[in-house]
Design a protein around this motif. Structure first.
Motif, PDB file in Angstrom:
ATOM      1  N   ASN A 266     -10.806   2.321  38.569  1.00 40.85           N
ATOM      2  CA  ASN A 266     -10.226   1.325  39.468  1.00 40.85           C
ATOM      3  C   ASN A 266      -8.843   1.005  38.916  1.00 40.85           C
ATOM      4  OD1 ASN A 266     -12.617   0.489  41.261  1.00 40.85           O
ATOM      5  ND2 ASN A 266     -13.474   0.220  39.217  1.00 40.85           N
ATOM      6  N   GLU A 267      -7.833   1.049  39.764  1.00 44.72           N
ATOM      7  CA  GLU A 267      -6.454   0.862  39.306  1.00 44.72           C
ATOM      8  C   GLU A 267      -5.830  -0.353  39.980  1.00 44.72           C
ATOM      9  OE1 GLU A 267      -2.183   3.278  39.509  1.00 44.72           O
ATOM     10  OE2 GLU A 267      -4.065   4.325  39.934  1.00 44.72           O
ATOM     11  N   PHE A 268      -5.081  -1.130  39.198  1.00 40.35           N
ATOM     12  CA  PHE A 268      -4.420  -2.341  39.710  1.00 40.35           C
ATOM     13  C   PHE A 268      -2.972  -2.346  39.249  1.00 40.35           C
ATOM     14  CE2 PHE A 268      -8.820  -3.269  38.467  1.00 40.35           C
ATOM     15  CZ  PHE A 268      -9.379  -3.577  39.689  1.00 40.35           C
ATOM     16  N   GLN A 269      -2.073  -2.719  40.152  1.00 40.53           N
ATOM     17  CA  GLN A 269      -0.662  -2.853  39.822  1.00 40.53           C
ATOM     18  C   GLN A 269      -0.338  -4.335  39.676  1.00 40.53           C
ATOM     19  OE1 GLN A 269       0.923  -0.036  39.221  1.00 40.53           O
ATOM     20  NE2 GLN A 269      -0.909   1.081  39.905  1.00 40.53           N
ATOM     21  N   THR A 270       0.295  -4.687  38.557  1.00 40.01           N
ATOM     22  CA  THR A 270       0.566  -6.101  38.305  1.00 40.01           C
ATOM     23  C   THR A 270       1.753  -6.226  37.356  1.00 40.01           C
ATOM     24  OG1 THR A 270      -0.420  -8.203  37.577  1.00 40.01           O
ATOM     25  CG2 THR A 270      -1.112  -6.196  36.413  1.00 40.01           C
ATOM     26  N   THR A 279      -6.013  -9.244  36.277  1.00 42.11           N
ATOM     27  CA  THR A 279      -6.566  -8.336  37.276  1.00 42.11           C
ATOM     28  C   THR A 279      -7.754  -9.022  37.949  1.00 42.11           C
ATOM     29  OG1 THR A 279      -8.339  -7.228  36.031  1.00 42.11           O
ATOM     30  CG2 THR A 279      -6.079  -6.494  35.600  1.00 42.11           C
ATOM     31  N   PRO A 280      -8.204  -8.512  39.089  1.00 41.22           N
ATOM     32  CA  PRO A 280      -9.391  -9.089  39.725  1.00 41.22           C
ATOM     33  C   PRO A 280     -10.656  -8.975  38.867  1.00 41.22           C
ATOM     34  CG  PRO A 280      -8.171  -7.739  41.297  1.00 41.22           C
ATOM     35  CD  PRO A 280      -7.575  -7.478  39.955  1.00 41.22           C
ATOM     36  N   SER A 296       0.283  -0.927  34.968  1.00 42.14           N
ATOM     37  CA  SER A 296      -0.912  -0.478  35.676  1.00 42.14           C
ATOM     38  C   SER A 296      -2.104  -0.795  34.797  1.00 42.14           C
ATOM     39  CB  SER A 296      -0.855   1.032  35.930  1.00 42.14           C
ATOM     40  OG  SER A 296       0.250   1.373  36.728  1.00 42.14           O
ATOM     41  N   SER A 336      -8.912  -9.054  45.262  1.00 47.80           N
ATOM     42  CA  SER A 336      -8.606  -7.629  45.415  1.00 47.80           C
ATOM     43  C   SER A 336      -8.699  -7.241  46.882  1.00 47.80           C
ATOM     44  CB  SER A 336      -9.581  -6.770  44.596  1.00 47.80           C
ATOM     45  OG  SER A 336      -9.303  -5.394  44.788  1.00 47.80           O
ATOM     46  N   ARG A 338      -8.500  -4.195  47.896  1.00 50.05           N
ATOM     47  CA  ARG A 338      -9.236  -2.937  47.936  1.00 50.05           C
ATOM     48  C   ARG A 338     -10.607  -3.113  47.306  1.00 50.05           C
ATOM     49  NH1 ARG A 338      -5.148   0.899  44.900  1.00 50.05           N
ATOM     50  NH2 ARG A 338      -6.990   2.243  44.900  1.00 50.05           N
ATOM     51  N   ILE A 340     -13.708  -2.524  44.948  1.00 50.94           N
ATOM     52  CA  ILE A 340     -13.926  -2.132  43.559  1.00 50.94           C
ATOM     53  C   ILE A 340     -15.112  -1.174  43.524  1.00 50.94           C
ATOM     54  CG2 ILE A 340     -14.508  -2.944  41.240  1.00 50.94           C
ATOM     55  CD1 ILE A 340     -11.760  -3.860  42.250  1.00 50.94           C
TER      56      ILE A 340
END
Length: 372
Positions: A266-270, A279-280, A296, A336, A338, A340
């Motif tokens: 699972n990828e998150f941009q922050t 992150t969530p 990332s 999120s 998207r 998870i």
């Protein structure tokens, strides 16, 4: 059928009969020193420096087009690098000072398609490379190599009667029969039935260990590399991304590409804020990343723990896919947009359960500076 063929035969009194030990080689060290390669003006290998130590199994891992097979061809002498050196036991075999042809390098080759000669018997295929020996000695060496891979009874047969796994073992016997100091294997298991890969791979590794040859194996399969290699060299776009053993690369990936190549994530941009990355799935220290840095964050599917209750984050099951030993879940969580994803043991959750909780350990949230 193949697994049965590979099993140790037994004598009349029930004791196992060992195959003769495959003749031990003098394992060599093979080194790439700042190797570059170009094809039609495009740089395909970019400054690779890498050493396979004597007796080591080194896997070249990466996606298609990453330069794995090109490096193998350069080592073998089939391709010439545009810059840099290739050395065997610290002797330059390709570079500004020398270029030895393939047959002078003491290297064994095993190709993806096995490259067996259809008009030759299995025995003649195996003894094909034993040109330095007389016929009698070459036949004896070929018989010994076939016996070690469990195919002595096929010596007089032709390749078309063998299964894919059996052909693979003939190719291995042929490559090892001359006792090379280095064995190069290009995707040696890619054409095999997935049900037999594990067995054939394990048997091949046992033979490599017994022969003690240095082996460089090209693969695009991260799990295969982890199963076989003492060390893994991960490549991308012709450059080395990371070199290390399986545990090191999996637990401490150098970047997002390395993390995603070894496991679904699972990828998150922050961005880093006040020394933290949010992150969530949790908040973690930013490490050496300065405030305001775009990063990332990644969490492996297997690191997302799902339970009916008791977790830290509420979630709702959007879908669940049963794939045997495990299930893949898609989950909606606060914060999120998207879904998870999580990989959990099958039947861990009651059927029809919608509302669950999830937890992620802080050390399982990986943070990398965002690639430009």
């Amino acid at each position: 059928m193949i697994a049965k063929t590979m099993a140790e035969p037994h004598s009349d009194d029930g004791a196992p009969q060992r195959h003769p030990r495959l003749a031990v080689t003098f394992a060599a060290r093979l080194s790439f020193d700042d190797v570059h390669h170009s094809y039609h003006g495009k740089e395909t290998i970019r400054g690779v420096s890498l050493t396979a130590e004597p007796g080591e199994v080194l896997c070249l891992l990466g996606p298609s087009g990453s330069g794995k097979s090109t490096l193998l061809k350069i080592a073998a002498g089939i391709e010439a690098q545009s810059r840099g050196r290739v050395m065997i036991n610290d002797r330059e075999v390709a570079g500004p000072l020398a270029f030895l042809p393939p047959e002078k390098r003491g290297i064994g080759l095993m190709f993806q398609d096995f490259a067996l000669f259809p008009h030759m018997t299995i025995l003649d295929n195996v003894r094909f490379g034993l040109t330095a020996l007389g016929r009698k000695a070459a036949v004896a060496e070929a018989h010994e190599a076939l016996d070690r891979v469990g195919l002595a009874h096929y010596a007089a047969s032709y390749p078309h009667v063998l299964s894919g796994g059996e052909q693979q073992r003939v190719a291995l016997a042929r490559a090892l029969a001359p006792r090379p100091g280095v064995l190069l294997m290009d995707e040696p298991f890619s054409g095999l039935d997935s049900r037999l890969k594990d067995t054939i791979r394990a048997d091949t590794l046992a033979i490599l260990r017994e022969s003690r040859a240095t082996a460089i194996v090209v693969t695009h399969d991260a799990e295969e590399a982890m199963r076989m290699a003492d060390r893994i060299a991960l490549l991308r776009d012709g450059a080395l991304v990371q070199v290390g053993d399986a545990h090191e690369i999996y637990r401490r990936p150098a970047d997002l590409f390395a993390a995603s190549f070894f496991a679904e994530i699972n990828e998150f941009q922050t961005r880093v804020q006040q020394g933290r990355v949010e992150t969530p799935l949790g908040t973690v220290p930013a490490g050496n990343h300065a405030d305001g840095t775009r990063v990332s964050a990644a969490v492996r599917l297997s690191d997302v723990t799902v339970a009916a209750q008791g977790g830290e984050i509420p979630a709702r099951v959007l879908s669940r896919r049963f794939i045997g030993v495990v299930e893949i879940l898609e989950l909606a969580v606060p914060g999120s947009e998207r879904a998870i994803r999580s990989r959990i043991r099958a039947d861990l959750l009651p059927k029809g359960l919608r509302d669950v909780t999830i937890s992620v350990k802080q050390q399982d949230i990986l943070v990398f500076e965002k690639e430009r």
